[in-house]
Design an enzyme around this catalytic site. Sequence first.
Site, PDB file in Angstrom:
ATOM      1  N   GLU A   9       5.853  -2.959  67.897  1.00 58.52           N
ATOM      2  CA  GLU A   9       6.944  -2.687  66.963  1.00 58.52           C
ATOM      3  C   GLU A   9       6.836  -3.588  65.741  1.00 58.52           C
ATOM      4  O   GLU A   9       6.108  -4.572  65.734  1.00 58.52           O
ATOM      5  CB  GLU A   9       8.304  -2.895  67.645  1.00 58.52           C
ATOM      6  CG  GLU A   9       8.393  -4.087  68.583  1.00 58.52           C
ATOM      7  CD  GLU A   9       8.070  -5.436  67.961  1.00 58.52           C
ATOM      8  OE1 GLU A   9       8.545  -5.685  66.819  1.00 58.52           O
ATOM      9  OE2 GLU A   9       7.362  -6.245  68.570  1.00 58.52           O
ATOM     10  N   GLU A  45       4.199  -6.502  67.369  1.00 60.26           N
ATOM     11  CA  GLU A  45       3.264  -5.518  66.809  1.00 60.26           C
ATOM     12  C   GLU A  45       2.378  -4.845  67.856  1.00 60.26           C
ATOM     13  O   GLU A  45       1.639  -3.935  67.530  1.00 60.26           O
ATOM     14  CB  GLU A  45       2.345  -6.158  65.744  1.00 60.26           C
ATOM     15  CG  GLU A  45       3.046  -6.755  64.566  1.00 60.26           C
ATOM     16  CD  GLU A  45       2.077  -7.383  63.573  1.00 60.26           C
ATOM     17  OE1 GLU A  45       0.843  -7.174  63.705  1.00 60.26           O
ATOM     18  OE2 GLU A  45       2.534  -8.096  62.665  1.00 60.26           O
TER      19      GLU A  45
END
Length: 346
Positions: free
Chosen positions: A174, A317
């Site tokens: 994310e 991420e």
Amino acid sequence: MKLLNDTIALIGPLDRKAMDETRRRLDSLLKPRGSLGVLETIAEQLAGITGSVFNDIKKKAVIVLLADNGVYEEGIASYPQEITTVGAACLTKGMMGINVLARHAGALVLPVDIGIRTDVEAEGLMKRKVRYGTGNIAKEPAMTREEAVRAIETGIDLAREAIDGGVNLLGAGEMGIGNTTSSSAVLYALTGESIDLLTGRGAGLDDKGLERKKDIIEKAVKLHRPDSGDPVDVLSKVGGLDIAGMAGVYLAAAARRVPVVVDGFIAGAAALTAIRLAPGAREYMIPSHLSEEAGAKVFARLTGLAPILNMNMRLGEGTGCALAFGIIEAAVKIIKEMGTFADIGM
């Protein structure tokens, strides 16, 4: 809601026969029994997921979901909200940490706009926007129940598309300023654990900022009164679009019997949400690393998903997924390529 319910209904137990066969194979290898530790555990789990003792990792991918969080307005972040928009463009150019580590692992990065507050034009960015960021949970619900379901189902669709494209090892990551606040709020609402155990400094809050962050989370949960027994209600009231999307990725992977790697703290909030929706989904998850965020230890304790790595990371991420891919592939190769005592006549 039909896609969500149908996906949950497809999640079945691991193949215990294949796991038993794998354990016998592992115990026959040229080593003391159990001496490869977590590698052996992963090999057994993969067999249970796929139904096969011997597996090949043909294609790996990390789905990176980008979304903004309205609670940013409350001053709970160390970086400007524009970073989400900038990060989306940098992802598509291969400039971010996950891009580097995914290249190293030979994995694809699939960036998705599920809820950035602006429209981003970048080649390679998938546009699956549910809404333009969440509401400020200090004042209003994050989203409607229908939007929460749509975000989960967006994650389901993304995972299914990747799997249909040949991916058989999946990760989810994310990016979005303020999402550690949403993640702590989700875990706080789901578990009732101490706010001090669940809330960390995010991208670098000072002591004053951390206390403000805790106060806002407590007030938001008190204001909206999310139902701890209803994960969709929790997501809709205090969650994030990226969290909901990742929960959908985990559910779809379990339904399609594909191993899925859990990244750090924010991914953990999504994983616990998925487990609360479908307890069987846990068996298909492989935890990557222990995030430096405070709540990561609570997630590991509550789920029993012990992280493979402890590297003082807190980037998100999907970076932990990319690092874990190599370890998972090592487990696959050990059981396929290592010799047995029978091979040497013993």
